[in-house]
Design an enzyme around this catalytic site. Structure first.
Site: not given
Ligand code: NAP
Ligand code: MG
Length: 487
Positions: A182, A235-237, A240, A257
């Site tokens: 996804k 993705g985000s902590t 996670g 990660e």
């Molecule tokens: P995110 O919300 O953690 O999204 C990462 C992935 O998880 C996306 O595919 C997202 O789908 C999915 N997701 C969101 N909520 C979920 C849930 N409840 N169950 C399963 N999957 C879910 O991160 P983001 O919104 O892209 O970014 C937010 C913050 O995360 C950033 O500002 C940054 O601080 C951090 N971030 C960290 C990394 C890293 O590599 N460590 C990468 C990106 C972002 P959707 O796209 O539909 O939300």
């Protein structure tokens, strides 16, 4: 913009070897962050589509040819997928830049080669995964089989969409697992393209399924699904942690990660020109939307003022520009929300007492786009929010220190532990500081280097498990112990 914006085909789900619409018929629009214009519509996976994709992946694993195939055949197909990505490099790089806003220079020169490298590195592992014979007793023949886990659900972020697709899929597939992938809602296009190329390469139906959609709907449904054996998430902590709680119900294995607030430490005995380039690339590469970004720059007192002045000069010269122009090195942030979040942190930093010595403002290109200037915050205290929280944008927090012990103490005084940088010409200091840093990766006299052959992942609240390298193969396989009585 320099591009003719040739139309991009609508994105569809890839389930069981076919491009299909969502069962609900729902779609969403993906947007170009540099122009704020729509790129195309994309099918939006819902729970019913997750059921269909998991059923396909399950069948491909339980009864299909993939795990039973000769490893050399899996190797050949994954190598070919790498070749197809390379053959379509220009198109895929452009798609990534349109969808994410990152400079074409990065998509074409860094991201595409990394994806090719990842599929081809792990192609080689398909034929080299092996158990062990373990001498336990003369009356027994005892050995381990290294087996795939089954169906792996990969959930990836928007900052490196195609690279993350490669990191999650290549090792999982090489080991004989099947995958439901996804991509992030903001950046679905290159993952869909890789799914199409996987079919063109000859991966059997159901082996790699791609489900663009929302995390809160498709993502949640995957984490809850009893037919998925493991979730590999970047993705985000916060998300996670939520995934970890939900996954407990079905006892899913996890690789997480997560975020970072990585220290980049410049000692006075460093090659300061190299450190200056490394500090700049450490935060402004990928617009700072990089989990391992060197977002906390720790600079030794004796060189602090001169170093920060030069850094601010460099940052001021890095004006954001059209990502499709091959000369551009700073693109648009991925979304309006992300831009607002990043600018919000600049304000928080000002209120906390930091000084903005470069950037700090929105910088539209041709009157449009979610661009933010390369920003340097000086005089930051490690306890401030701008030093502790992940900003995920081109904003560098600069902190002063005296001596090795204070550098290590400040570097580790954060909840995260993803990466760290060290700049010194003293070889003992390089090794001893590397040992003392709480981080999954330490770069010495370099920053932001990646290769499929080196493990990547975090410690502390940056997560656990590893992507890449021989190390990650443990995370996509399990050992089965076989005991045979021979007397
Ligand atoms: P995110 O919300 O953690 O999204 C990462 C992935 O998880 C996306 O595919 C997202 O789908 C999915 N997701 C969101 N909520 C979920 C849930 N409840 N169950 C399963 N999957 C879910 O991160 P983001 O919104 O892209 O970014 C937010 C913050 O995360 C950033 O500002 C940054 O601080 C951090 N971030 C960290 C990394 C890293 O590599 N460590 C990468 C990106 C972002 P959707 O796209 O539909 O939300
Ligand atoms: Mg987009």
């Amino acid at each position: 913009m320099t591009d003719t914006l040739a139309p991009v085909r609508p994105g569809r789900l890839i389930i069981n070897g076919e491009a299909v619409d969502a069962a609900s018929g729902r779609t969403f629009t993906t947007t170009n962050p540099a122009t704020e214009a729509p790129i195309c519509d994309v099918a939006e996976a819902g729970p019913e589509d997750v059921d269909r994709a998991v059923a396909a992946a399950r069948a491909a694993f339980d009864t299909g040819p993939w795990p039973k195939m000769k490893p050399s055949e899996r190797q050949r197909l994954l190598w070919k997928l790498g070749e197809l990505v390379e053959k379509n490099a220009d198109e895929i790089a452009r798609l990534e830049t349109l969808d994410n806003g990152k400079p074409l220079f990065e998509s074409r020169q860094v991201d595409v080669p990394m994806v090719v490298n990842t599929f081809q590195y792990f192609a080689g592992w398909a034929t080299k995964l092996a158990g062990e014979t373990l001498p336990v007793h003369p009356a027994f023949f005892t050995y381990t089989l290294r087996e795939p886990l089954g169906v792996i659900g990969a959930i990836i972020p928007w900052n490196f969409p195609m690279i993350m697709a490669g990191w999650k899929c290549a090792p999982a597939l090489a080991a004989g697992n099947t995958v439901v992938l996804k991509p992030a809602e903001l950046t679905p296009l290159t993952a869909i393209r890789i799914g199409e190329l996987a079919l063109e390469a000859g991966l059997p139906p159901g082996v790699l399924n791609v489900l663009p959609g929302k995390g809160s709907i498709a993502g949640e449904a995957m984490v809850k699904h009893a037919g998925i054996d493991k979730i590999s998430f970047t993705g985000s902590t916060d998300v996670g942690k939520r995934i970890m709680r939900t996954a407990a119900d079905t006892m899913k294995k996890l690789t997480l990660e997560l975020g970072g607030k990585s220290p980049n430490i410049v000692f006075a005995d460093a090659d300061l020109d190299a450190a200056l380039r490394g500090a700049t690339a450490g935060i402004f590469y990928g617009k700072g939307e990089v989990c391992a970004a060197g977002s906390r720059l720790l600079v030794e007192s004796s060189i602090y003022d001169e170093f920060v002045a030069k850094l601010a000069d460099r940052a001021k010269k890095m004006a954001p520009a059209d990502p499709l122009d091959p000369k551009t090195r700073l693109g648009a942030l991925v979304s309006r929300d992300q831009m607002d979040k990043v600018l919000g942190y600049v304000d928080i930093g000002r209120k906390e007492g930091a000084r903005v010595v470069a950037g700090g403002e929105r910088a539209p290109v041709n009157g449009k786009g979610w661009f933010v200037q390369a920003t340097v915050l000086d005089g930051v205290d490690n306890a401030m929010r701008v030093a502790q929280e992940e900003i995920f944008g081109p904003v560098l927090a600069v902190i002063r220190f005296d001596g090795v012990d204070e550098a290590v103490k400040l570097a580790n005084a954060v909840d995260y532990g993803l990466a760290a940088g060290v700049w010194t010409q003293n070889v003992k200091k390089a090794h001893s500081v590397s040992r003392r840093l709480q981080a999954g990766t330490v770069w010495v006299n370099m920053y932001n280097f990646y290769d499929a052959g080196m493990p990547f992942g975090g410690t502390k609240q940056s997560g656990f498990g590893r992507d890449l390298g021989p190390e990650c193969l443990r995370d996509v396989t399990q050992a089965k112990s076989v005991w045979i009585s021979v007397e």
